[in-house]
Design a protein around this motif. Structure first.
Motif, PDB file in Angstrom:
ATOM      1  N   ALA A  92      -5.330 -11.729   4.843  1.00 27.27           N
ATOM      2  CA  ALA A  92      -6.363 -12.054   3.858  1.00 27.27           C
ATOM      3  C   ALA A  92      -6.620 -10.909   2.874  1.00 27.27           C
ATOM      4  N   GLN A  93      -6.352  -9.663   3.294  1.00 25.15           N
ATOM      5  CA  GLN A  93      -6.647  -8.518   2.431  1.00 25.15           C
ATOM      6  C   GLN A  93      -5.426  -7.799   1.870  1.00 25.15           C
ATOM      7  N   ARG A  94      -4.245  -8.021   2.466  1.00 22.91           N
ATOM      8  CA  ARG A  94      -3.065  -7.268   2.051  1.00 22.91           C
ATOM      9  C   ARG A  94      -1.856  -8.180   1.892  1.00 22.91           C
ATOM     10  N   PRO A  95      -0.985  -7.831   0.943  1.00 22.69           N
ATOM     11  CA  PRO A  95       0.227  -8.644   0.746  1.00 22.69           C
ATOM     12  C   PRO A  95       1.285  -8.357   1.806  1.00 22.69           C
ATOM     13  N   ALA A  96       2.317  -9.166   1.816  1.00 32.09           N
ATOM     14  CA  ALA A  96       3.450  -8.957   2.727  1.00 32.09           C
ATOM     15  C   ALA A  96       4.193  -7.688   2.318  1.00 32.09           C
ATOM     16  N   GLY A  97       4.892  -7.088   3.275  1.00 23.90           N
ATOM     17  CA  GLY A  97       5.673  -5.891   2.999  1.00 23.90           C
ATOM     18  C   GLY A  97       6.982  -5.909   3.753  1.00 23.90           C
ATOM     19  N   GLN A 115       9.278  -3.047  -0.396  1.00 26.31           N
ATOM     20  CA  GLN A 115       8.559  -3.991  -1.240  1.00 26.31           C
ATOM     21  C   GLN A 115       7.216  -4.238  -0.574  1.00 26.31           C
ATOM     22  N   TYR A 116       6.153  -4.177  -1.370  1.00 22.64           N
ATOM     23  CA  TYR A 116       4.789  -4.410  -0.877  1.00 22.64           C
ATOM     24  C   TYR A 116       4.098  -5.269  -1.913  1.00 22.64           C
ATOM     25  N   GLY A 117       4.000  -6.551  -1.637  1.00 23.67           N
ATOM     26  CA  GLY A 117       3.514  -7.483  -2.659  1.00 23.67           C
ATOM     27  C   GLY A 117       4.503  -7.484  -3.806  1.00 23.67           C
TER      28      GLY A 117
END
Length: 91
Positions: A25-30, A55-57
């Motif tokens: 909910a607070q952070r994108p996939a990495g 890659q992070y988001g």
């Protein structure tokens, strides 16, 4: 490949190491790719001297080596960093 040393409680990953983190909910996939990675389960740190791709988001890049301290939430990319960083708040 992975090898766990019971004496020093370190895990050595080798040959096409890929780490993934699902979005929440607070952070994108990495995703992180490298050829080798050593994880110290006592200090909760990870490091490599090999090239890394990440890659992070929408942000992504490359570097030579990394040191990650899970307790501090600190990632150090010590050399030859090339990155494109996007702030999701400004997209």
């Amino acid at each position: 490949e992975a090898h766990y040393n019971t004496d020093n409680r370190k895990v050595q990953f080798q040959n096409n190491v890929v780490l993934t983190k699902n979005a929440d909910a607070q952070r994108p996939a990495g995703i992180l790719k490298t050829n080798s990675l050593t994880i110290d389960t006592q200090t909760e740190t990870a490091e490599t001297q090999d090239a890394v791709e990440y890659q992070y988001g929408d942000s992504h890049g490359t570097a030579n080596g990394l040191v990650y301290d899970h307790k501090k939430g600190f990632l150090n990319l010590p050399s030859r960093v090339k990155a494109i960083i996007y702030d999701p708040k400004n997209l």
